[in-house]
Motif scaffolding. Sequence first.
Motif, PDB file in Angstrom:
ATOM      1  N   GLU A 214      -2.322 -18.293   3.275  1.00 25.02           N
ATOM      2  CA  GLU A 214      -3.751 -18.541   3.299  1.00 25.02           C
ATOM      3  C   GLU A 214      -4.397 -18.169   1.961  1.00 25.02           C
ATOM      4  O   GLU A 214      -5.347 -18.830   1.521  1.00 25.02           O
ATOM      5  N   THR A 215      -3.849 -17.124   1.329  1.00 29.31           N
ATOM      6  CA  THR A 215      -4.361 -16.724   0.020  1.00 29.31           C
ATOM      7  C   THR A 215      -4.165 -17.852  -0.984  1.00 29.31           C
ATOM      8  O   THR A 215      -5.086 -18.236  -1.707  1.00 29.31           O
ATOM      9  N   LEU A 216      -2.931 -18.391  -1.024  1.00 27.78           N
ATOM     10  CA  LEU A 216      -2.639 -19.504  -1.930  1.00 27.78           C
ATOM     11  C   LEU A 216      -3.529 -20.702  -1.617  1.00 27.78           C
ATOM     12  O   LEU A 216      -4.130 -21.301  -2.496  1.00 27.78           O
ATOM     13  N   HIS A 217      -3.581 -21.006  -0.331  1.00 24.38           N
ATOM     14  CA  HIS A 217      -4.331 -22.165   0.138  1.00 24.38           C
ATOM     15  C   HIS A 217      -5.797 -22.076  -0.307  1.00 24.38           C
ATOM     16  O   HIS A 217      -6.345 -23.033  -0.856  1.00 24.38           O
TER      17      HIS A 217
ATOM     18  N   VAL B 129      15.442 -27.472 -13.075  1.00 23.26           N
ATOM     19  CA  VAL B 129      14.044 -27.232 -13.455  1.00 23.26           C
ATOM     20  C   VAL B 129      13.120 -28.196 -12.701  1.00 23.26           C
ATOM     21  O   VAL B 129      12.037 -27.815 -12.253  1.00 23.26           O
ATOM     22  N   VAL B 130      13.565 -29.432 -12.527  1.00 21.05           N
ATOM     23  CA  VAL B 130      12.775 -30.404 -11.756  1.00 21.05           C
ATOM     24  C   VAL B 130      12.567 -29.897 -10.327  1.00 21.05           C
ATOM     25  O   VAL B 130      11.459 -29.942  -9.788  1.00 21.05           O
TER      26      VAL B 130
ATOM     27  N   PHE C 260      -0.448 -28.496 -11.879  1.00 21.69           N
ATOM     28  CA  PHE C 260      -0.049 -29.814 -11.386  1.00 21.69           C
ATOM     29  C   PHE C 260       0.422 -30.693 -12.548  1.00 21.69           C
ATOM     30  O   PHE C 260       1.505 -31.280 -12.495  1.00 21.69           O
ATOM     31  N   ALA C 261      -0.384 -30.740 -13.600  1.00 25.96           N
ATOM     32  CA  ALA C 261      -0.040 -31.592 -14.751  1.00 25.96           C
ATOM     33  C   ALA C 261       1.291 -31.171 -15.362  1.00 25.96           C
ATOM     34  O   ALA C 261       2.141 -32.018 -15.673  1.00 25.96           O
ATOM     35  N   VAL C 262       1.494 -29.855 -15.521  1.00 27.43           N
ATOM     36  CA  VAL C 262       2.727 -29.372 -16.155  1.00 27.43           C
ATOM     37  C   VAL C 262       3.940 -29.656 -15.262  1.00 27.43           C
ATOM     38  O   VAL C 262       4.966 -30.168 -15.726  1.00 27.43           O
ATOM     39  N   SER C 263       3.834 -29.365 -13.956  1.00 29.18           N
ATOM     40  CA  SER C 263       4.962 -29.610 -13.045  1.00 29.18           C
ATOM     41  C   SER C 263       5.314 -31.093 -12.990  1.00 29.18           C
ATOM     42  O   SER C 263       6.486 -31.473 -13.035  1.00 29.18           O
TER      43      SER C 263
ATOM     44  N   LEU D  60       7.064 -25.634  -7.116  1.00 35.18           N
ATOM     45  CA  LEU D  60       5.753 -25.134  -7.553  1.00 35.18           C
ATOM     46  C   LEU D  60       4.641 -26.054  -7.049  1.00 35.18           C
ATOM     47  O   LEU D  60       3.613 -25.589  -6.541  1.00 35.18           O
ATOM     48  N   LEU D  61       4.880 -27.358  -7.148  1.00 33.13           N
ATOM     49  CA  LEU D  61       3.895 -28.323  -6.642  1.00 33.13           C
ATOM     50  C   LEU D  61       3.651 -28.089  -5.156  1.00 33.13           C
ATOM     51  O   LEU D  61       2.522 -28.144  -4.684  1.00 33.13           O
TER      52      LEU D  61
END
Lengths: 250, 65
Positions: free
Chosen positions: B47-50, B23-24, A77-80, B30-31
Amino acid sequence: MELTYSVVIKRALVAAVAAGICMALYAFFVVEPTIDDAIELEEATAQVASGDHGHEDEPLFTRSQQVGGGVLATVLFAVSVSVVFGTVYATVRHRIPAVSDFTRALWLATVAFGVTALFPMLKYPANPPAVGDPDTVNERTVQYVLLVAFGIVAAVLLCKFSGWLRTRVDFDRRIVALVAAAVLVYGGALLLFPASPDSIAPEVPAGLIWRFRIQSLGGLAMLWTVLGLGFGWLMDRVTVRETEGTPAPV
Amino acid sequence: MTATAIPVPQIRPIRVPVLAWVVVALAVGLLYFVLQENGAVLTQSWETLHEFFHDGRHLLGVPCH
């Protein structure tokens, strides 16, 4: 020497790693005991009700794996966030009226914290495990993302408004108008956005919920503080050195 | 006493390459996967990620079950 994008983004990333480490330690030592209390309560309640709640049957991960996942989540989170923060900073730097990069960085970090952490927290506060209803998670996610998006768009528009006012009214009137507009826009959104569909079960003690909420907000405040201070300090080291050789402006 | 805007030095804008915004976008993606994914994009492995990022989601104040 011209200040380049890569100089800025590298410093944002370094500050983010520092913020991520602080946040991971905070998560491990401060927040995990609260999450454990909540999960204990959740399991006790589930045993009584023996409902079809997602947590109890065959967990995908053990608790210690989830603790590790939580720590990893805070660092990611911090890096993103720092990639977004650094890029926005590089884009708007010359338009933030401040005397140094340190003050500019603190301004932007404060606004980012207010808009992405404090503002959504006022409407949809963080909750410990044992509170949320799995059936409404998508609805709550949409509400949350829309509110954060609204907050960001409103902040950009308020900046535009400030620029529009700059040539039309004096400084005092501009600040009053901006504060009034911000209160109206953000306050209005807090009133008009739909309430969360979840109600909190009476078995969950208010003390536990609020301990968790304060810890969550405190963690985000710490993350933005470390990111803002660290990044500002690193930027100042470049720009102050850069201007040292040139004669002071008269 | 009248308050006036503090005079600030004029600085030159930084040239931000287009790649930076790519990249942003990746960082925002990713967030999303760390914090928000609840089955809207991934049909199987969400569900695995969650569950893996479970504690982090709660801490960061994101809606969770």
